[in-house]
Design a protein around this motif. Structure first.
Motif: not given
Length: 121
Positions: A13, A15, A38-39, A49, A52, A56, A63, A65
């Protein structure tokens, strides 16, 4: 006994909030990892977080960044889960291209979903 789990078995994911190169870095990630999620736009580290973690579908998730560019060979890694507890966060160091320093802050991390959902800061 070892229990090697490929990185590709975990949700990945990305972020992002308002990083200037987030779209470009996400596109780069998708070239290497087309299943990445993508968050975007969640304010605050804990909230981002947790968003995210909510995305999941795996008990642990990785994660990335938005200011990171991931090397393709990262996805060849395996984690020896027999050495990891249910609350361990696994962290890979990142290299700062501006000053050449290598450190864990802002690096890729593998989180237990339950740990993230119970964070209180």
């Amino acid at each position: 006994m070892t229990n090697l789990v490929p990185i590709t078995e975990f949700d990945i994911i990305f972020i992002s909030y308002d990083e200037p190169n987030a779209d470009e870095n996400y596109s780069n990630l998708l070239e290497k990892c087309p299943w990445a999620k993508r968050s975007h736009g969640v304010w605050g580290s804990d909230a981002a977080h947790k968003a995210a973690a909510a995305m999941s579908e795996t008990d642990r998730f990785i994660t990335i960044d938005a200011d990171n560019i991931v090397r393709e060979d990262f996805f060849k890694n395996e984690i020896n889960m027999s050495r990891v507890t249910d609350t361990d966060v696994i962290s890979w160091a990142g290299k700062n291209e501006v000053n050449g320093l290598v450190y864990g802050n802002g690096g890729i991390k593998c989180w237990p979903k339950e740990v993230v959902m119970s964070m209180r800061t």
